[in-house]
Design a protein around this motif. Sequence first.
Motif, PDB file in Angstrom:
ATOM      1  N   GLN A   1      31.047  37.683 104.162  1.00  0.00           N
ATOM      2  CA  GLN A   1      31.738  37.371 102.909  1.00  0.00           C
ATOM      3  C   GLN A   1      31.395  35.964 102.429  1.00  0.00           C
ATOM      4  OE1 GLN A   1      35.750  38.334 104.248  1.00  0.00           O
ATOM      5  NE2 GLN A   1      35.826  40.027 102.769  1.00  0.00           N
ATOM      6  N   ALA A   2      31.331  35.021 103.348  1.00  0.00           N
ATOM      7  CA  ALA A   2      30.953  33.658 102.980  1.00  0.00           C
ATOM      8  C   ALA A   2      29.540  33.641 102.396  1.00  0.00           C
ATOM      9  CB  ALA A   2      31.051  32.727 104.181  1.00  0.00           C
ATOM     10  N   ALA A   3      28.647  34.409 102.987  1.00  0.00           N
ATOM     11  CA  ALA A   3      27.269  34.478 102.476  1.00  0.00           C
ATOM     12  C   ALA A   3      27.238  35.119 101.095  1.00  0.00           C
ATOM     13  CB  ALA A   3      26.386  35.251 103.448  1.00  0.00           C
ATOM     14  N   THR A   4      28.094  36.100 100.867  1.00  0.00           N
ATOM     15  CA  THR A   4      28.162  36.775  99.575  1.00  0.00           C
ATOM     16  C   THR A   4      28.581  35.801  98.470  1.00  0.00           C
ATOM     17  OG1 THR A   4      28.641  38.910 100.587  1.00  0.00           O
ATOM     18  CG2 THR A   4      29.339  38.633  98.305  1.00  0.00           C
ATOM     19  N   LEU A   5      29.445  34.845  98.807  1.00  0.00           N
ATOM     20  CA  LEU A   5      29.944  33.881  97.820  1.00  0.00           C
ATOM     21  C   LEU A   5      29.134  32.588  97.784  1.00  0.00           C
ATOM     22  CD1 LEU A   5      33.802  34.226  98.316  1.00  0.00           C
ATOM     23  CD2 LEU A   5      32.394  35.176  96.490  1.00  0.00           C
ATOM     24  N   ALA A   6      28.089  32.477  98.585  1.00  0.00           N
ATOM     25  CA  ALA A   6      27.344  31.209  98.684  1.00  0.00           C
ATOM     26  C   ALA A   6      26.775  30.758  97.340  1.00  0.00           C
ATOM     27  CB  ALA A   6      26.241  31.326  99.728  1.00  0.00           C
ATOM     28  N   LEU A   7      26.151  31.652  96.588  1.00  0.00           N
ATOM     29  CA  LEU A   7      25.607  31.254  95.295  1.00  0.00           C
ATOM     30  C   LEU A   7      26.722  30.829  94.349  1.00  0.00           C
ATOM     31  CD1 LEU A   7      23.365  30.856  93.217  1.00  0.00           C
ATOM     32  CD2 LEU A   7      23.623  33.281  92.620  1.00  0.00           C
ATOM     33  N   SER A   8      27.800  31.579  94.303  1.00  0.00           N
ATOM     34  CA  SER A   8      28.931  31.227  93.452  1.00  0.00           C
ATOM     35  C   SER A   8      29.459  29.847  93.822  1.00  0.00           C
ATOM     36  CB  SER A   8      30.039  32.278  93.583  1.00  0.00           C
ATOM     37  OG  SER A   8      31.184  31.897  92.848  1.00  0.00           O
ATOM     38  N   ASP A   9      29.596  29.576  95.111  1.00  0.00           N
ATOM     39  CA  ASP A   9      30.060  28.265  95.561  1.00  0.00           C
ATOM     40  C   ASP A   9      29.113  27.167  95.094  1.00  0.00           C
ATOM     41  OD1 ASP A   9      32.261  29.428  96.828  1.00  0.00           O
ATOM     42  OD2 ASP A   9      31.298  29.452  98.802  1.00  0.00           O
ATOM     43  N   THR A  10      27.809  27.426  95.162  1.00  0.00           N
ATOM     44  CA  THR A  10      26.817  26.447  94.708  1.00  0.00           C
ATOM     45  C   THR A  10      26.940  26.199  93.212  1.00  0.00           C
ATOM     46  OG1 THR A  10      25.281  27.009  96.478  1.00  0.00           O
ATOM     47  CG2 THR A  10      24.324  25.999  94.504  1.00  0.00           C
TER      48      THR A  10
END
Length: 192
Positions: A65-74
């Motif tokens: 899940q963290a990897a799924t949101l990584a781009l959004s977080d960036t």
Amino acid sequence: MTHILRIDASARRAGSVSRDLTDQIITQMGAATVTTRDLATGIPLLEEAWIGANFTPADQRTPEQAATLALSDTLVAEIKAADTLVIGVPIYNFGVPAALKAWVDQVARAGVTFQYSETGPKGLLEGKRAVLVIASGGTESGSDIDFATNYMRHVLGFIGITAIDVVTADRLMVDADAAMKTAQDQIGALAA
């Protein structure tokens, strides 16, 4: 120091009016730092795994899940780091390009860039400025058929960015010279 986040939404790299005007604005502002996000390289659309990850509390997310949101977080971090956003917005079929809508979906996150309260939603990214560079072939900016300009104003306000300037090069296929003169005048009037 001024930090500008430049967002290019035009699918065209060569010959893009919104990109050319964005270049001029950034040069005029003389920013110390410019971060560029070119949406023509692609932004993923939201899908079920993203929604599930986004609505899972951060301390309970799986590594997937963290990897799924990584781009959004960036993307959110890019906005947070910037003082000013300069967004090139070509009008495609009366609205924003699909890539820009995908970017909006990635950055408009409850509890991250806005929150709900008893009085309604409140943007969490206050104290920033945005310059929208609107370019269109036939759609007049601010007209009843312009679904891009007010949409972008609303989205930015929703996440807390309410100091918004608009530079327009609209109806380029109708009178390019007049459209470009208007845009140049508006750029000249922007305070750095």
